[in-house]
Design a protein around this motif. Sequence first.
Motif, PDB file in Angstrom:
ATOM      1  N   ILE A  74      -8.295   7.952  -5.831  1.00 17.97           N
ATOM      2  CA  ILE A  74      -7.499   8.697  -6.799  1.00 17.97           C
ATOM      3  C   ILE A  74      -7.734  10.191  -6.584  1.00 17.97           C
ATOM      4  N   GLU A  75      -6.649  10.943  -6.467  1.00 17.81           N
ATOM      5  CA  GLU A  75      -6.712  12.399  -6.355  1.00 17.81           C
ATOM      6  C   GLU A  75      -5.640  13.009  -7.245  1.00 17.81           C
ATOM      7  N   GLU A  84       0.828  -1.204   0.000  1.00 19.98           N
ATOM      8  CA  GLU A  84       0.000   0.000   0.000  1.00 19.98           C
ATOM      9  C   GLU A  84       0.865   1.258   0.000  1.00 19.98           C
ATOM     10  N   MET A  85       1.995   1.209   0.697  1.00 19.87           N
ATOM     11  CA  MET A  85       2.920   2.337   0.734  1.00 19.87           C
ATOM     12  C   MET A  85       3.626   2.505  -0.610  1.00 19.87           C
ATOM     13  N   ILE A  86       3.935   1.393  -1.252  1.00 14.19           N
ATOM     14  CA  ILE A  86       4.592   1.446  -2.562  1.00 14.19           C
ATOM     15  C   ILE A  86       3.707   2.148  -3.586  1.00 14.19           C
ATOM     16  N   LEU A  87       2.395   1.892  -3.523  1.00 12.31           N
ATOM     17  CA  LEU A  87       1.474   2.400  -4.543  1.00 12.31           C
ATOM     18  C   LEU A  87       1.090   3.861  -4.342  1.00 12.31           C
ATOM     19  N   ARG A  88       1.221   4.374  -3.138  1.00  9.37           N
ATOM     20  CA  ARG A  88       0.802   5.742  -2.886  1.00  9.37           C
ATOM     21  C   ARG A  88       1.590   6.719  -3.760  1.00  9.37           C
ATOM     22  N   LYS A 125       1.497   6.875  -7.005  1.00  6.45           N
ATOM     23  CA  LYS A 125       1.777   6.341  -8.334  1.00  6.45           C
ATOM     24  C   LYS A 125       0.592   6.577  -9.281  1.00  6.45           C
ATOM     25  N   ASP A 126       0.841   6.334 -10.575  1.00  5.21           N
ATOM     26  CA  ASP A 126      -0.227   6.355 -11.571  1.00  5.21           C
ATOM     27  C   ASP A 126      -1.299   5.344 -11.171  1.00  5.21           C
ATOM     28  N   PRO A 127      -2.596   5.657 -11.368  1.00 10.58           N
ATOM     29  CA  PRO A 127      -3.651   4.724 -10.962  1.00 10.58           C
ATOM     30  C   PRO A 127      -3.498   3.324 -11.524  1.00 10.58           C
ATOM     31  N   GLN A 128      -2.893   3.191 -12.694  1.00  7.48           N
ATOM     32  CA  GLN A 128      -2.757   1.859 -13.296  1.00  7.48           C
ATOM     33  C   GLN A 128      -1.590   1.062 -12.712  1.00  7.48           C
ATOM     34  N   ALA A 129      -0.843   1.655 -11.782  1.00  9.52           N
ATOM     35  CA  ALA A 129       0.269   0.927 -11.163  1.00  9.52           C
ATOM     36  C   ALA A 129      -0.214  -0.313 -10.432  1.00  9.52           C
ATOM     37  N   GLY A 130      -1.457  -0.259  -9.929  1.00  9.47           N
ATOM     38  CA  GLY A 130      -1.986  -1.427  -9.231  1.00  9.47           C
ATOM     39  C   GLY A 130      -2.067  -2.659 -10.105  1.00  9.47           C
ATOM     40  N   GLY A 176      -5.079  12.711 -10.297  1.00 12.43           N
ATOM     41  CA  GLY A 176      -4.508  11.766 -11.252  1.00 12.43           C
ATOM     42  C   GLY A 176      -3.509  10.788 -10.660  1.00 12.43           C
ATOM     43  N   LYS A 177      -3.384  10.730  -9.334  1.00 15.01           N
ATOM     44  CA  LYS A 177      -2.448   9.824  -8.671  1.00 15.01           C
ATOM     45  C   LYS A 177      -3.183   9.014  -7.599  1.00 15.01           C
ATOM     46  N   ILE A 178      -2.570   7.926  -7.189  1.00 14.78           N
ATOM     47  CA  ILE A 178      -3.138   7.117  -6.108  1.00 14.78           C
ATOM     48  C   ILE A 178      -2.914   7.829  -4.779  1.00 14.78           C
ATOM     49  N   ALA A 179      -4.010   8.229  -4.135  1.00 17.32           N
ATOM     50  CA  ALA A 179      -3.920   8.840  -2.811  1.00 17.32           C
ATOM     51  C   ALA A 179      -3.956   7.783  -1.713  1.00 17.32           C
ATOM     52  N   ASN A 180      -4.671   6.687  -1.962  1.00 16.47           N
ATOM     53  CA  ASN A 180      -4.722   5.583  -0.999  1.00 16.47           C
ATOM     54  C   ASN A 180      -5.054   4.308  -1.743  1.00 16.47           C
TER      55      ASN A 180
END
Length: 535
Positions: A452-453, A43-47, A49-54, A455-459
């Motif tokens: 998403i906030e 979860e920390m890695i993704l914060r 990042k681009d929404p499609q990183a998941g 254009g990035k992953i907020a959580n």
Amino acid sequence: MTSTDLFVSPLGRVEGDLDVRVTITDGVVTSAWTEAAMFRGFEMILRGKDPQAGLIVTPRICGICGGSHLYKACYALDTAWKTHVPHNATLIRNIAQACETLQSIPRYFYALFAVDLVNKNYAKSKLYDEAVRRFAPYVGTAYQKGVVLSNKPVEVYALFGGQWPHSSFMVPGGVMSAPTLSDITRATAILNHWRDNWLEAEWLGCSVDRWLEVKSWEDMQEWVEENESQYNSDCGFFIRYCLDIGLDKYGAGVGNYLASGTYFEPSLYENPTVEGRNAALIGRSGVYAGGQHFEYDHLRVSEDVTHSYYQGDRPLHPWDGETIPIDPAEGRKQGKYSWAKSPRYDVPTFGQVPLEAGPLARRMAAGNPDHAEHQDYDPLFIDMVDKLGPSVFVRQMARMHEAPKYLKWVMDWLSRIDLHDSFYTKPIEPLSGKGFGGTEAARGSLQDWIVIEDGKIANYQVVTPTAWNIGPRDGQETLGPIEQALVGSPIVDMEDPVELGHVARSFDSCLVCTVHAYDGKTGRELSKFVVNGMV
């Protein structure tokens, strides 16, 4: 009871980062603590990042069910971005997801679970020699065929996804593949081969359709005795052997269940939304608690960190979730003992309770008679739990029961692919939004929540089936599902407590277990050795 020093390692056979500490009093487990020993922090890695990183990062959480991670991560974005998903794409996603689970069923059963059935503690059973002949690791006749042929379903996944594991072909709006008639024909042939050579010939000893006529515990017992082929099949033998050695007598767990559901009817989920999800599911979502069925509502999920190595003073819904690790040495001073959080569900009239995830939970949800025509209705395991109670045996039979069921579904989905229609609709990518995606991995409910906030992953929060099952005690000191399932387990041989392995592995958690056993009267740790069956 005589006390000696005891250390069991490993209890599981997949990854090496779960300790299970149990208290044993007069030969029975009286308490247990599940301790996830490794921090990962995806979860920390993704914060940020681009929404499609998941789509890329979450499948790397697990090398066993990466396709399931991709599936739910994709639907989390579909709901956040309000995409359109063509019918073909939904069918392909269903097929790939189901094939990953079909691969897991025999591989898990023979390589991870059945190995314990040849433990020397069962040598007095009249069926023991036959168990060794079939299930002995590497050399057992059933072991060899089951493990080798388990790769066939994921060959189908690779046909559509390009590779398995760690494919990234599912994307918001559809799939990045364009199968040909040759691909569909080949996929059908591969699954027919798997059915003919393992599922029907070895496991069932009968047709898939005959097995699916089994609707009650009495039906299953009659099925075993119906003819020699079924009686001597791996399934027939497994049922007889489990009853003989008592695997139907312990490992009950919390007795309450959660399924987030999986597989969609394409016409009902062209425009994925969180609100429309339950009605579109084929493999149904639901909660079964206190003997009652409840509709699944993701807003009732929270994570408690009272006994987890994280900051936090109250349960939080995953959209608001926090992953703020602390030093385990400091955490232990506060009574914390695990890197896993404790997922809980607010069941109407019951409050926040732990729920078991997995095949048995799916089967309990499928037993709800209130269902739409396209949805799975299967009363078998409601009946078995009512008559036998939950146990290692019932949980394992629920897993194996899904092989013929999912195969039938996949063959139907393959026949419905329209090669002249589209597989992808390019989405608009809004700068903000919230999404939820879930599926049923082989091991149970697997869900993502994304915020998403700008254009990035907020959580981004991932709640895995292993977390549901191995999570530690919560703020009310209520045991997690595996902790509770271990309580009451009889330990026949203190120098070889195979019963602990049966219980833990019946959940098929993606964490290997190291077990410390303590005598409840003296508090002393008992001796050290390996319980594996493959060493």
